[in-house]
Design an enzyme around this catalytic site. Structure first.
Site, short mmCIF file in Angstrom:
data_model
loop_
_atom_site.label_atom_id
_atom_site.label_comp_id
_atom_site.label_asym_id
_atom_site.label_seq_id
_atom_site.Cartn_x
_atom_site.Cartn_y
_atom_site.Cartn_z
N LYS A 58 0.86 -1.19 0.00
CA LYS A 58 0.00 0.00 0.00
C LYS A 58 0.90 1.24 0.00
O LYS A 58 1.97 1.23 0.61
CB LYS A 58 -0.88 -0.05 1.26
N SER A 133 -9.76 1.50 2.95
CA SER A 133 -8.87 2.30 2.14
C SER A 133 -7.82 1.49 1.38
O SER A 133 -7.22 2.00 0.45
CB SER A 133 -8.15 3.31 3.04
N SER A 157 -10.13 -1.05 7.07
CA SER A 157 -9.54 -0.75 5.76
C SER A 157 -8.86 -1.91 5.05
O SER A 157 -8.50 -1.80 3.88
CB SER A 157 -8.53 0.39 5.89
#
Lengths: 470, 472
Positions: A58, A133, A157
């Site tokens: 990420k 996310s 997330s």
């Protein structure tokens, strides 16, 4: 063992890397899953657990010498001079980084719509969100670009996008993986975790990147915990519970067909789980408390975020703005570069921290957090874990999402925040399709019970034998 | 009109430590900008603070010295505000559970002592240092993250003199205890001054804060300037214009200048630093922190007084803990206090001052001084010789014993008596002449003894023995 990693360990890594990079580009074109694809990546030859297997990170994980934007304009050209501990562990263990994945800006909001490089699409239906996310990480795993990707989880997330893309999302106990180098959203809730196709793979990754880090005071020594050893042990006699106010359809006024169907499937699965000798009981928790979890989460998370992201001024890094004076200069940088969603959250965070409001909002939110954690800790003395659907719906259409915070958020859609409040290990595995789209099943257990939770998830994965529709 | 000033002080001191408060960067002075900097000190995205226990222990040490209550758990808080010298956008400090609260300390004042009250002391980190040029500003992150101890007094002072006595004493304590170098030239001490005036001794007036005062001389000037400003307002009948506000000191005009009113006070939105887990302050940690607290200046002053020493005697000595330790070692040998102090002042302090060295760089150890003083008191050497012995010891690398034996007087009565008896029996003519009235020949005999002993014969004893021998 159901595992992609084990299959790949002895495969040709040059070929794997080449194919991962090609798929990354293809997937990125379709879903916008990557901020950076490392076309020049070389197979990692470090002699470790991953033997060169490709993976994605990420974009809020700091990677020395590699663009790390957290999908924010504030960091659009930021190349960090230091690396996150989790990334260094993967490097050391011989994993090959192929790219940095798109996310909601700084991890805030679960829409997958706030990245500075544009919205992220669900590979199962590109008109839909993959959830956030950790959007790009979920997409990259779901689409088979990489066998696993690193995500981060502050509210849900990792686990929500896993639910929406039909994969596994695992957030270990708070402090099991170092947060050093994770660009923060809310420090007391942030976790590093993993997205993968199978439970075994998630356990495998965490098993090799966990550990006490001298650079993170909240990390702990877990060298005595082996997440893989007993993962396929029989789970007969384990005890689980679900929350009546969330899982019982009679608790809802005018439920959607979707919710009816998901809860029906959930009940069917509970029966199947009972049939293999696992005790599952219904527990009641005050609805009032469940209904304020999300509000408490917003107060705590936005307060911490407001403070955590105060370093984004364009002074130390980022492209500095002009201004009449230093305050204008900093203000202009923030006004120009943060998305409107983040700015609204900063307003909330600042508001709840103000002297005159702090007791009423921030401190009360902490009380809610302490209350639910204390209830859960009590329950965990009797049960191995909490089992619930990861959400009451499949991935919404991107066009249906607005980022307004709704007053009528259902607890079924945000109960996973309990895992962040308590720092509990929590894992989502796919369990059912509705209109050909997946919904996940979430299992959350007491702190440091990761091996037990993974064991239960592994056996349920086997039992459920989920088939995705593609 | 009689006005009563009340003053409170916030004193920030840079703590001595190997590394910074929350990072592994060095905490030492360097002339090179941005040299002692880690990602943590730059506030880069993703960094985390790690508590360095060294400043914590120093905080506990000072809390103990100030008779403060120490909390059960160590916590830190964030103080949030925007400024270019604050890279994280917040300062890690202690607001809701400082390392010490509700303290008091006795301070030497006008030959007596006076007790002042401490509100709290807390640990925090320094900001980066800014330098403003004509068209741009430079930021030096060497200072970013340096551990600070902020000492906040109650409104406990009623004159400039009290404030100065307090500040000087605390600075000395910092230096004695190795908590801080407390070097004003390096900007290691900065103060905020709170002043109010009142017509009535028992009520407080309106508090005005003057922020960021560098150095003690400026604290004095600030107090004078602010008292003068407020007094003028009182005298003009405009005391209602005195507002609760924050001001700063302008050196050029020697006045205080308004920065902001209380209404514009910044809300720092304090909350507990989530990246630092609360830590139990154990008995072991406290004991470990306070085990090396030396005797403090006041205790030493009382000791010197008990030995009959005056302020003039001990003031030059208590300036420096190592010097005082040195002197005390000598005094503990039961040497005559006055004599010892005078000897050390004349011979040692003057030498270290002249050569700008520290007492612990000196070759002459307290044991040497003790030896020289004892030789002096048993008349083995004269005071002049003692001075020369020390001088030689300071400037050459010869051994103390060989220097002393070179100088020391021969007071061995038997030895001298034999020598004298030999000289007299070998000088029958001179003895005869002496006995016939040439009494000045006495010095001839003394000269002979000195010649034979290379001048080391104890002159008093020699004369005594010659007289005795001649009168036989």
């Amino acid at each position: 063992m159901r595992s992609l990693i084990l299959d790949l360990l002895n495969k040709d890594k040059e070929k794997l890397l080449k194919s991962s990079l090609a798929k990354a580009h293809e997937n990125n074109d379709k879903c916008n899953s990557f901020v950076t694809i490392l076309d020049d990546a070389k197979v990692n030859t470090n002699n470790g657990a991953f033997k060169g297997i490709s993976y994605a990170l990420k974009d809020n994980i700091s990677t020395k010498g590699i663009l790390s934007t957290a999908s924010s304009n504030t960091l659009k050209n930021y190349i960090p001079p230091y690396s996150a501990t989790s990334y260094l562990a993967l490097e050391r263990e011989g994993a090959t980084l192929i790219g940095k994945t798109t996310m909601d800006e700084f991890g805030m909001g679960g829409t997958a719509k706030t990245a500075h490089t544009g919205l992220v699409r669900n590979p199962l239906d590109t008109l839909r969100t993959p959830g956030g996310s950790s959007a790009g990480s979920a997409v990259a795993v779901s689409a088979g670009v990489v066998p696993f990707a690193i995500g981060t989880d502050t509210g849900d997330s990792i686990r929500k996008p896993a639910s929406y893309t039909g994969i596994v999302g695992y957030k270990p106990t708070y402090g099991m993986i170092s947060r050093y180098g994770l660009m923060p959203f809310a420090s007391s809730l942030d976790h590093v975790g993993v997205l993968s196709k199978y439970v075994y793979d998630a356990a495998y990754v965490v098993n090799y990147i966990k550990g006490k880090d001298e650079k993170d005071m909240t990390s702990f020594d877990s060298s005595n915990i082996d997440l893989l050893k007993d993962i396929d042990k029989d789970i007969k006699g384990k005890r689980l519970f679900y929350i009546k106010e969330i899982a019982d359809i009679n608790e809802y006024e005018n439920p959607s067909d979707e919710l009816v169907s998901i809860l029906k499937e959930f009940n069917n699965k509970i029966d199947a789980i009972r049939n293999i000798g696992v005790e599952v009981e219904e527990v009641s928790i005050d609805k009032k408390l469940l209904n304020v979890l999300n509000t408490a989460y917003i107060a705590i998370a936005t307060a911490e975020a407001t403070s955590n992201l105060s370093n984004m001024t364009g002074i130390q890094f980022g492209e500095r703005e002009d201004g009449e004076n230093i305050y204008e200069l900093m203000k202009n940088f923030r006004t120009k570069n943060f998305s409107s969603l983040i700015k609204r959250r900063f307003v909330i965070g600042s508001f709840v921290l103000q002297k005159e409001n702090q007791e009423r909002y921030f401190v009360n939110a902490q009380r809610v957090r302490a209350k639910i954690v204390s209830i859960m800790n009590d329950l965990f003395t009797k049960y191995d874990g909490l089992i619930l659907p990861a959400s009451g719906n499949v991935a919404p259409k991107l066009s249906d999402i607005n980022d307004n915070m709704s007053k009528t958020e259902l607890a079924i859609n945000n109960h996973m925040v309990i895992g962040n409040f308590g720092g509990y290990p929590s894992i989502t595995i796919p369990f059912v399709n509705y209109n050909n789209l997946p919904v996940g099943l979430n299992i959350t257990g007491p702190k440091v019970s990761d091996a037990n939770i993974l064991n239960i998830a592994y056996k349920l994965e086997e039992l459920i034998d989920y088939k995705e529709v593609r | 009109m009689k006005l009563f000033p009340t003053i409170g002080i916030e004193m920030h001191a840079e703590l001595k430590s190997n590394s910074k408060a929350f990072s592994t960067a060095e905490n030492t002075y360097t002339k090179h900008s941005n040299n002692h900097v880690s990602p943590v000190d730059l506030g880069l995205p993703g960094i985390l603070p790690v508590v360095n226990l060294e400043p914590v222990k120093k905080g506990i040490k000072m809390a103990t010295i100030l008779n403060c209550e120490i909390p059960e758990y160590l916590y830190y808080d964030r103080k949030n505000y925007y400024y270019p010298d604050l890279p994280k956008g917040y300062q890690i400090t202690q607001s809701h559970a400082p390392i010490g609260i509700n303290g008091h300390i006795e301070v030497p004042f006008n030959g007596e002592t006076k007790e002042f009250l401490i509100h709290d002391i807390h640990l925090e980190e320094d900001s980066a240092k800014m330098e403003h040029l004509t068209s741009e500003s430079l930021i030096n992150y060497n200072r970013s993250g340096i551990p600070l101890l902020e000492l906040v007094t109650e409104p406990t002072f009623h004159s400039k003199e009290e404030v100065m006595a307090f500040l000087e004493y605390i600075r000395r304590v910092y230096q004695y205890t190795d908590i801080s170098e407390a070097d004003i030239r390096k900007g290691q001490i900065r103060c905020d001054v709170n002043i109010s005036l009142s017509t009535d001794e028992n009520t407080l007036g309106t508090k005005v804060e003057i922020k960021n005062v560098n150095g003690f001389a400026n604290v004095e000037k600030v107090i004078d300037a602010e008292i003068a400003r407020q007094t003028k307002l009182f005298e003009d009948g405009r005391e209602s214009e005195i507002e609760q506000e924050t001001r700063r000191y302008d050196e050029a005009s020697n006045t205080t200048i308004r920065m902001r009113s209380k209404a514009d006070a910044i809300d720092y939105k304090y909350f507990i630093e989530p990246n630092i887990p609360k830590m139990k302050i154990t008995k072991e940690l406290i004991n470990d922190s306070i085990k090396d607290i030396p005797k403090l200046p006041l205790e030493r002053i009382n000791y010197y007084k008990s030995l009959g020493l005056t302020e003039e005697d001990y003031n030059p000595i208590i300036k420096d803990r190592l010097l005082s330790d040195y002197v005390n070692e000598v005094l503990e040998s039961k040497a005559d206090a006055k004599l010892a102090i005078n000897f050390i002042t004349a011979n040692i302090i003057s030498f270290i001052n002249r050569n700008e060295i520290s007492i612990n760089e000196l070759r002459v150890k307290p044991s040497d001084i003790i030896l020289v003083l004892s030789k002096m008191s048993d008349n083995s050497i004269s005071s002049k010789q003692a001075k020369e012995v020390v001088e030689k010891l300071l400037t050459t690398d010869s051994d103390i014993n060989s220097i002393i034996s070179e100088y020391s007087q021969n007071s061995n009565e038997d030895e001298l008596a034999t020598l004298i008896s030999n000289i007299i029996s070998n000088s029958p003519n001179e003895v005869e002449a002496y006995k016939n009235g040439r009494t000045n020949l006495f010095n001839f005999f003394v000269g002979q003894v000195m010649k034979e002993t290379k001048g080391k014969a104890n002159p008093v004893l020699t004369k005594e023995l010659i007289e005795k021998e001649l009168s036989k």
